[in-house]
Design a protein around this motif. Structure first.
Motif: not given
Length: 186
Positions: A42-54
């Protein structure tokens, strides 16, 4: 008086015993075979300063999310966070390119039981984590993003994803516990 066994009869008996053994082996092997399911990245992003799995934006299809989890890697009994659909609720369909953020419980989902018995997961610098999505209907199919945490000079946390190469090798960021051996030894 018994007659001696001829060489031809001996060879035939040996062949039959071997053939029956091979036959039984393959029957036993096929009856215990299991599927390992699909293990995707999966991809990892930062959303609102928290990690997000995509889910990869070029994924072939959406998945029905049965479980979302985040736990520390390279330690025994790691801290973790996870959610699953509430009983009787249809799991959400995650489209390619869509993300789910750590700490946010989607509508229709609840914290998993182990979350209620452990302290909240706190992400720490130079530690490695595994963020994963499991398909609700194909429970052996999951998508994971492995990452570690660094702190910027401004004090913000950044999440650096490990990269799996096609030949099976892995690029480990400088903050990775696997690289700098900074994982706790419990």
């Amino acid at each position: 008086m018994t007659s001696p066994i001829s060489l031809d009869n001996y060879k035939m008996a040996k062949f039959l015993v071997c053939a029956v053994g091979v036959f039984i082996f393959f029957i036993g092997l096929s009856s215990h075979a299991t599927s390992f399911g699909y293990k995707g990245s999966a991809d990892l992003r930062s959303i609102n300063g928290a990690p997000a799995v995509c889910l990869h934006k070029d994924a072939e299809k959406a998945i029905s999310v049965g479980r979302i989890s985040l736990s520390e890697s390279y330690v025994s009994n790691p801290g973790s966070w996870g959610v699953r659909p509430k009983p009787g609720v249809e799991p959400m369909l995650l489209q390619p390119g869509a993300c789910l953020e750590f700490g946010i419980v989607p509508e229709g989902y609840e914290l998993t039981v182990y979350e209620l018995t452990k302290p909240p997961l706190n992400l720490e610098v130079n530690r490695t984590y595994v963020f994963s999505l499991r398909d609700a209907y194909h429970t052996k199919d999951d998508y994971t993003a492995v990452f570690c945490v660094v702190k910027t000079p401004e004090g913000a946390l950044r999440y650096l994803q490990y990269t799996r190469l096609n030949d099976g090798r892995e690029i480990v960021p400088s903050c990775g516990a696997k690289r700098n051996r900074s994982a706790p030894s419990n």
